[in-house]
Design a protein around this motif. Structure first.
Motif, short mmCIF file in Angstrom:
data_model
loop_
_atom_site.label_atom_id
_atom_site.label_comp_id
_atom_site.label_asym_id
_atom_site.label_seq_id
_atom_site.Cartn_x
_atom_site.Cartn_y
_atom_site.Cartn_z
N ASP A 256 5.22 -8.32 -4.89
CA ASP A 256 3.82 -8.01 -4.56
C ASP A 256 2.92 -8.49 -5.69
OD1 ASP A 256 4.63 -6.63 -2.22
OD2 ASP A 256 5.06 -4.85 -3.44
N THR A 257 1.83 -9.14 -5.31
CA THR A 257 0.80 -9.46 -6.30
C THR A 257 -0.14 -8.28 -6.52
OG1 THR A 257 0.88 -11.78 -5.62
CG2 THR A 257 -1.03 -11.09 -6.89
N PHE A 258 -0.37 -7.51 -5.45
CA PHE A 258 -1.26 -6.35 -5.53
C PHE A 258 -0.54 -5.15 -4.91
CE2 PHE A 258 -3.79 -10.16 -4.85
CZ PHE A 258 -4.58 -10.16 -5.99
N ALA A 259 -0.76 -3.99 -5.51
CA ALA A 259 -0.22 -2.73 -4.97
C ALA A 259 -1.29 -1.67 -5.10
CB ALA A 259 1.05 -2.31 -5.71
N ILE A 260 -1.68 -1.07 -3.97
CA ILE A 260 -2.74 -0.05 -3.93
C ILE A 260 -2.09 1.30 -3.67
CG2 ILE A 260 -4.83 0.71 -2.76
CD1 ILE A 260 -5.36 -2.15 -1.99
N ASP A 261 -2.48 2.30 -4.47
CA ASP A 261 -1.97 3.67 -4.30
C ASP A 261 -3.14 4.56 -3.90
OD1 ASP A 261 -0.75 6.09 -4.33
OD2 ASP A 261 0.00 5.97 -6.38
N LEU A 262 -3.13 5.00 -2.63
CA LEU A 262 -4.14 5.93 -2.14
C LEU A 262 -3.63 7.35 -2.37
CD1 LEU A 262 -4.99 4.11 1.21
CD2 LEU A 262 -6.29 4.04 -0.92
N PRO A 263 -4.32 8.16 -3.20
CA PRO A 263 -3.77 9.48 -3.59
C PRO A 263 -3.82 10.48 -2.45
CG PRO A 263 -5.99 9.20 -4.43
CD PRO A 263 -5.63 7.89 -3.81
N PRO A 264 -3.09 11.59 -2.58
CA PRO A 264 -3.17 12.67 -1.57
C PRO A 264 -4.58 13.25 -1.50
CG PRO A 264 -1.26 12.94 -3.00
CD PRO A 264 -2.10 11.87 -3.62
N ASP A 265 -4.96 13.70 -0.32
CA ASP A 265 -6.28 14.31 -0.08
C ASP A 265 -7.43 13.38 -0.42
OD1 ASP A 265 -4.98 16.68 0.68
OD2 ASP A 265 -4.86 17.33 -1.42
N PHE A 266 -7.20 12.08 -0.29
CA PHE A 266 -8.24 11.11 -0.62
C PHE A 266 -9.45 11.27 0.31
CE2 PHE A 266 -9.95 6.74 0.06
CZ PHE A 266 -10.53 6.58 -1.18
N ILE B 190 0.85 -1.20 0.00
CA ILE B 190 0.00 0.00 0.00
C ILE B 190 0.88 1.25 0.00
CG2 ILE B 190 -1.68 1.35 1.32
CD1 ILE B 190 -2.92 -1.20 2.26
N VAL B 191 0.61 2.14 -0.96
CA VAL B 191 1.25 3.45 -1.01
C VAL B 191 0.25 4.45 -0.42
CG1 VAL B 191 2.28 5.22 -2.45
CG2 VAL B 191 2.58 2.80 -3.03
N ASP B 192 0.49 4.88 0.80
CA ASP B 192 -0.43 5.78 1.50
C ASP B 192 0.08 7.22 1.35
OD1 ASP B 192 -2.26 7.02 3.04
OD2 ASP B 192 -1.85 5.87 4.88
N GLU B 193 -0.43 7.92 0.32
CA GLU B 193 -0.06 9.31 0.11
C GLU B 193 -1.01 10.27 0.82
OE1 GLU B 193 1.62 10.25 -3.94
OE2 GLU B 193 0.40 8.50 -4.49
N ASP B 194 -2.04 9.71 1.44
CA ASP B 194 -3.02 10.55 2.14
C ASP B 194 -2.71 10.65 3.63
OD1 ASP B 194 -5.31 12.11 2.44
OD2 ASP B 194 -6.57 10.37 2.85
N VAL B 195 -2.31 9.54 4.23
CA VAL B 195 -1.99 9.47 5.67
C VAL B 195 -3.13 10.09 6.49
CG1 VAL B 195 -0.20 9.78 7.41
CG2 VAL B 195 0.42 9.83 4.99
N SER B 196 -4.30 9.49 6.31
CA SER B 196 -5.50 9.97 7.00
C SER B 196 -6.12 8.81 7.77
CB SER B 196 -6.50 10.52 5.99
OG SER B 196 -6.94 9.48 5.13
N PRO B 197 -7.09 9.09 8.63
CA PRO B 197 -7.77 7.98 9.33
C PRO B 197 -8.39 6.98 8.37
CG PRO B 197 -8.25 10.06 10.41
CD PRO B 197 -7.51 10.42 9.17
#
Length: 370
Positions: A94-104, A53-60
């Motif tokens: 990794d079989t799966f990679a999720i990118d959560l964008p900024p300000d998601f 997981i690429v967490d670019e939002d870092v939110s709850p």
């Protein structure tokens, strides 16, 4: 034809098998480790699939999404940077990679429709297909519950009462272990009988038999009953001690009834092994013939893929193969507890195919001795 002669010829084959450590090791492996690995390492099921997981939002919300991916379906997520995502996918980490964008989270609360990027390693085809569906469901559930500000399951318009018959735990090892036993019965019966004939030809002992008061039919029947008995005994031990004992897979039907069906199947496949050995001049040629015969028999028999999903032409042609009827018989007895009244057509088919293969192989064997 004398029964005592056939018995002593079969005992001779068993003694020859005991002096061959490679074949003994193959038998032990096929009915122990091969069954265990097939039961516990089926690639079709989603089990601890690696996910990053690429967490670019870092939110709850992003933290909540990351914590939703847990065993047994997924391994604990690896938190990586955007620069690492492509490199890890290329390396097969990794079989799966999720990118959560900024300000998601902020975009969702503002009523906008942000996009989540999901990268999938499609070389792991079945896991990729199943895993993408799981990820879609998890993301939808977590985002919906976050926006509604409470965790509750929606009441469906129809109440579906699901009853999983014959495998209520949906345990992949129940299918993999028994199908491995079925496939190995076919493989070893052909290998052992063909090897026994080619070994005698290469050692020159077949000529010694021909000067003795024995007939080709007695020689062939001796090989058929001895090698068939070895495979039948090994399969019984595997079902009791490996499948039922070690793996804990329940057997629904009658083991004696299954053994009777397996004996008819071995009658056909051992005759097929004799026929292939008469075509091959050496062990390397016999190995090549095995590749041409075993793969279609196992793949198109309905054990790995349902016959109904195959073209009708293939379904019709494979009715002439003993594997097709043996797979139907074995699955009906071991999985669904079928009795003789259900599987008698398969018994008749195996008896007819075995008789035809035996007569044809005996004729070929006689011509090869001339």
């Amino acid at each position: 034809m004398h029964l005592s002669t056939i018995f002593h010829l079969g005992v001779k084959e068993l003694r020859g098998l005991l002096r061959d450590p490679m074949l003994l090791a193959l038998i032990v492996y096929a009915f122990t480790l091969a069954i265990y690995s097939s039961a516990t390492a089926l690639p079709e099921t989603l089990n601890r699939a690696p996910i990053a997981i690429v967490d670019e939002d870092v939110s709850p919300l992003s933290t909540r999404i990351a914590s939703a991916f847990q065993p047994p379906y997924f391994a604990s997520p690896e938190h990586i940077t955007p620069e690492e995502m492509d490199r890890r996918m290329d390396a097969g980490l990794d079989t799966f990679a999720i990118d959560l964008p900024p300000d998601f989270q902020a975009d969702l609360l503002a009523g906008r429709s942000p996009e989540i990027q999901l990268n999938v390693d499609a070389t792991r085809m079945t896991q990729a297909f199943n895993g993408a569906g799981y990820i879609q469901s998890i993301l939808t559930a977590e985002i919906t519950e976050f926006l509604q500000r409470y965790r509750a399951s929606a009441t469906p318009p129809v109440d579906l009462a699901l009853r999983a018959r014959f495998n209520p735990e949906l345990n992949k090892s129940w299918f993999g272990s028994i199908m491995s036993v079925i496939d190995n019965i076919t493989m070893l019966s052909i290998v052992l009988t063909g090897t026994a004939l080619i070994r005698e030809r290469e050692h020159g002992t077949i000529e010694h038999l021909l000067v003795m008061p024995v007939t080709p039919a007695e020689i062939m029947i001796g090989k058929v009953w001895s090698m068939g008995l070895v495979v039948l005994a090994a399969s019984a031990v595997a079902l009791v001690f490996v499948v039922q004992g070690l793996l804990g897979v329940p057997i629904e039907g009658s083991l004696p009834l299954f053994m009777a069906g397996a004996a008819l199947h071995l009658f056909a496949t051992t005759a097929l092994g004799i026929f292939l050995a008469t075509l091959a001049g050496s062990m390397p040629q016999f190995g090549l013939l095995l590749m041409l015969v075993l793969l279609p028999l196992q793949i198109l028999s309905g054990g790995n893929t349902p016959r109904e999903s195959m073209p009708e032409f293939v379904q019709t042609v494979m009715l002439a193969a003993p594997n097709t009827h043996f797979v139907i018989l074995a699955q009906s007895i071991l999985f669904r507890g079928a009795g003789p009244g259900t599987v008698w057509p398969q018994f008749l088919a195996l008896a007819a195919i075995g008789s035809a293969l035996f007569v044809f192989s005996l004729g070929r064997f006689r011509r090869s001795l001339q």
